[in-house]
Design an enzyme around this catalytic site. Sequence first.
Site, mmCIF file in Angstrom:
data_model
loop_
_atom_site.group_PDB
_atom_site.id
_atom_site.type_symbol
_atom_site.label_atom_id
_atom_site.label_comp_id
_atom_site.label_asym_id
_atom_site.label_seq_id
_atom_site.Cartn_x
_atom_site.Cartn_y
_atom_site.Cartn_z
ATOM 1 N N ASP A 60 1.947 -95.782 -53.612
ATOM 2 C CA ASP A 60 2.704 -96.819 -52.941
ATOM 3 C C ASP A 60 2.025 -97.096 -51.592
ATOM 4 O O ASP A 60 1.231 -96.280 -51.114
ATOM 5 C CB ASP A 60 4.145 -96.342 -52.744
ATOM 6 C CG ASP A 60 4.970 -97.285 -51.916
ATOM 7 O OD1 ASP A 60 5.045 -98.473 -52.290
ATOM 8 O OD2 ASP A 60 5.532 -96.858 -50.896
ATOM 9 N N ASP B 207 3.692 -99.137 -48.339
ATOM 10 C CA ASP B 207 4.553 -99.049 -47.157
ATOM 11 C C ASP B 207 5.353 -97.747 -47.137
ATOM 12 O O ASP B 207 6.054 -97.424 -48.094
ATOM 13 C CB ASP B 207 5.508 -100.239 -47.117
ATOM 14 C CG ASP B 207 4.766 -101.543 -46.897
ATOM 15 O OD1 ASP B 207 4.062 -101.649 -45.883
ATOM 16 O OD2 ASP B 207 4.879 -102.440 -47.741
ATOM 17 N N ASP C 82 7.578 -93.058 -51.047
ATOM 18 C CA ASP C 82 8.447 -92.702 -49.923
ATOM 19 C C ASP C 82 9.904 -93.074 -50.129
ATOM 20 O O ASP C 82 10.771 -92.569 -49.426
ATOM 21 C CB ASP C 82 7.985 -93.395 -48.644
ATOM 22 C CG ASP C 82 8.301 -94.887 -48.658
ATOM 23 O OD1 ASP C 82 9.036 -95.360 -47.767
ATOM 24 O OD2 ASP C 82 7.825 -95.586 -49.568
#
Length: 218
Positions: free
Chosen positions: A12, A14, A164
């Site tokens: 991922d 961001d 995240d």
Amino acid sequence: MTTLTARALLLDMDGTIVNSDAVVERCWRGWADEHGLDGDEVMKVVHGRQGYATMAVLLPERPMELNHEDNRRMLAAETADVDGVVPVPGAPAFMAALAALPHALVTSADRALSDARMGAAGLPMPAVRVTAESVSASKPDPEGFLKGAAELGFAPADCVVFEDSEAGIAAGRAAGMRVVGVGPRAAAHGPDVAVADLTAVRVETDADGGIVLRITTD
């Protein structure tokens, strides 16, 4: 120390390798104000999803075409705003260690936004990337991670995801992949292992060229 082995890594962007929280806060709190929503509640659900999908969660009765219209506007605003976009601690060394290994970016951002943020953070763009334009469904749907694995030529079970957010971790698990959770949001959402940042991850290779992750946990 936790050790995971893999043939490929799916990353991922961001919150995982790029810290764009400052921009996300500015843009989404502004959107929340426009719609009379509590900014703190909005920030609880924005991470990981495409914008239109976040809007659908927050305004379930709203016509989806209006969400897509707002999403286009938000993407343009976020792409133009890179103030405060920096690499997550450890990300430059982590990405350098992956340079010759199979890996892909799997992000809810579109190509323009991923170009802007990876560039602002000074991180190399993986040769393979799955962006918003590449999928028909947003995370937590596993489509993006499955596409990333397929493009790299590996089975889901041979891949490790770095994520995240709640939506991203759910997507990785739904794809049948192991998940390393990165950052303060991750540990609560059931990753296989969680780290504060990427300084806790060391990338090695085995005799067969496979990826070995040495992960230092608290």
